[in-house]
Scaffold this motif. Structure first.
Motif, PDB file in Angstrom:
ATOM      1  N   GLU A   2       0.925  -1.135  -0.160  1.00 59.79           N
ATOM      2  CA  GLU A   2       0.161  -0.069  -0.004  1.00 59.79           C
ATOM      3  C   GLU A   2       0.757   1.243   0.037  1.00 59.79           C
ATOM      4  O   GLU A   2       0.505   2.203  -0.878  1.00 59.79           O
ATOM      5  N   VAL A   3       2.009   1.139   0.683  1.00 58.31           N
ATOM      6  CA  VAL A   3       2.700   2.419   0.550  1.00 58.31           C
ATOM      7  C   VAL A   3       3.495   2.814  -0.830  1.00 58.31           C
ATOM      8  O   VAL A   3       3.315   4.014  -1.199  1.00 58.31           O
ATOM      9  N   THR A   4       3.772   1.462  -1.386  1.00 60.35           N
ATOM     10  CA  THR A   4       4.315   1.849  -2.822  1.00 60.35           C
ATOM     11  C   THR A   4       3.276   2.314  -3.670  1.00 60.35           C
ATOM     12  O   THR A   4       3.410   3.249  -4.591  1.00 60.35           O
ATOM     13  N   GLN A   5       2.063   1.832  -3.584  1.00 64.16           N
ATOM     14  CA  GLN A   5       0.966   2.291  -4.403  1.00 64.16           C
ATOM     15  C   GLN A   5       0.673   3.732  -3.984  1.00 64.16           C
ATOM     16  O   GLN A   5       0.227   4.557  -5.006  1.00 64.16           O
ATOM     17  N   ARG A  44      -9.049  -1.347  -3.460  1.00 65.11           N
ATOM     18  CA  ARG A  44      -9.200  -2.846  -3.265  1.00 65.11           C
ATOM     19  C   ARG A  44      -7.976  -3.219  -2.062  1.00 65.11           C
ATOM     20  O   ARG A  44      -8.540  -4.044  -1.105  1.00 65.11           O
ATOM     21  N   LEU A  45      -6.954  -2.518  -1.920  1.00 64.24           N
ATOM     22  CA  LEU A  45      -6.311  -2.825  -0.761  1.00 64.24           C
ATOM     23  C   LEU A  45      -7.030  -2.300   0.557  1.00 64.24           C
ATOM     24  O   LEU A  45      -6.773  -3.107   1.644  1.00 64.24           O
ATOM     25  N   HIS A  46      -7.511  -1.220   0.373  1.00 62.29           N
ATOM     26  CA  HIS A  46      -8.519  -0.919   1.654  1.00 62.29           C
ATOM     27  C   HIS A  46      -9.416  -1.720   1.991  1.00 62.29           C
ATOM     28  O   HIS A  46      -9.770  -2.157   3.187  1.00 62.29           O
ATOM     29  N   VAL A  82       1.734   5.000   5.670  1.00 62.55           N
ATOM     30  CA  VAL A  82       0.505   4.563   4.999  1.00 62.55           C
ATOM     31  C   VAL A  82      -0.449   5.921   5.457  1.00 62.55           C
ATOM     32  O   VAL A  82      -1.210   6.723   4.402  1.00 62.55           O
ATOM     33  N   LEU A  83      -0.567   6.301   6.729  1.00 59.05           N
ATOM     34  CA  LEU A  83      -1.585   7.275   7.143  1.00 59.05           C
ATOM     35  C   LEU A  83      -0.900   8.787   6.466  1.00 59.05           C
ATOM     36  O   LEU A  83      -1.662   9.604   6.243  1.00 59.05           O
ATOM     37  N   ARG A  84       0.426   8.679   6.616  1.00 52.89           N
ATOM     38  CA  ARG A  84       1.049  10.162   6.199  1.00 52.89           C
ATOM     39  C   ARG A  84       0.866  10.251   4.799  1.00 52.89           C
ATOM     40  O   ARG A  84       0.543  11.359   4.174  1.00 52.89           O
ATOM     41  N   LEU A  85       1.001   9.309   4.046  1.00 57.51           N
ATOM     42  CA  LEU A  85       1.043   9.422   2.549  1.00 57.51           C
ATOM     43  C   LEU A  85      -0.486   9.562   2.011  1.00 57.51           C
ATOM     44  O   LEU A  85      -0.698  10.335   1.205  1.00 57.51           O
TER      45      LEU A  85
END
Length: 142
Positions: A2-5, A44-46, A82-85
């Motif tokens: 998810e970070v990469t996306q 979809r990840l979420h 993830v939250l920051r991004l």
């Protein structure tokens, strides 16, 4: 994953901002498809994360993730990223939305000027609704 996306999405939003500023509508159209696909991947990840939390009997919340991963500092660091991004993506997307509105207002103003210069009535108002143009006889004519 998810970070990469999210990083890819933020990069794409940066490209979108540049294209909006430059007024490159052709490139924006192509970028829109890419943005939509990436958005669906993130969704979809979420959804997968929410489903996993649900199977564990947990709410789909940051607190539940923190509780679940309390003994995993690397995982918590990833979650914080993830939250920051996600916050950065939300901010950039909001800015791009404002740029779109600004561009639309500029285009509407330019169209109004062109129509007035051509001595033609406007066919659409500022909201894009059809406008009636009168017609029939001019008062005082027989």
């Amino acid at each position: 994953m998810e970070v990469t996306q999210l990083r890819t999405f933020i990069t794409l939003l940066g490209r979108e901002e540049s294209l909006l500023v430059a007024g490159d509508t052709d490139a924006l159209l192509a970028l829109t498809n890419e943005k939509t696909e990436l958005y669906h991947t993130l969704q979809r990840l979420h959804d997968a994360r929410a489903m996993l939390l649900g199977r564990l009997g947990l709410a789909n919340s940051g607190e539940a993730i923190r509780s679940l991963c309390a003994d995993m500092p690397d995982t918590l660091a990833q979650w914080d990223e993830v939250l920051r991004l996600a916050a950065e993506a939300r901010e950039r997307n909001s800015l791009n939305g404002k740029l779109v509105i600004e561009r639309m207002q500029h285009n509407q103003g330019a169209l109004s000027i062109l129509l007035a210069a051509a001595d033609r009535p406007q066919l659409y108002d500022a909201d894009g609704h059809a406008r009636t143009t009168g017609g029939g006889r001019i008062l005082g004519s027989a």
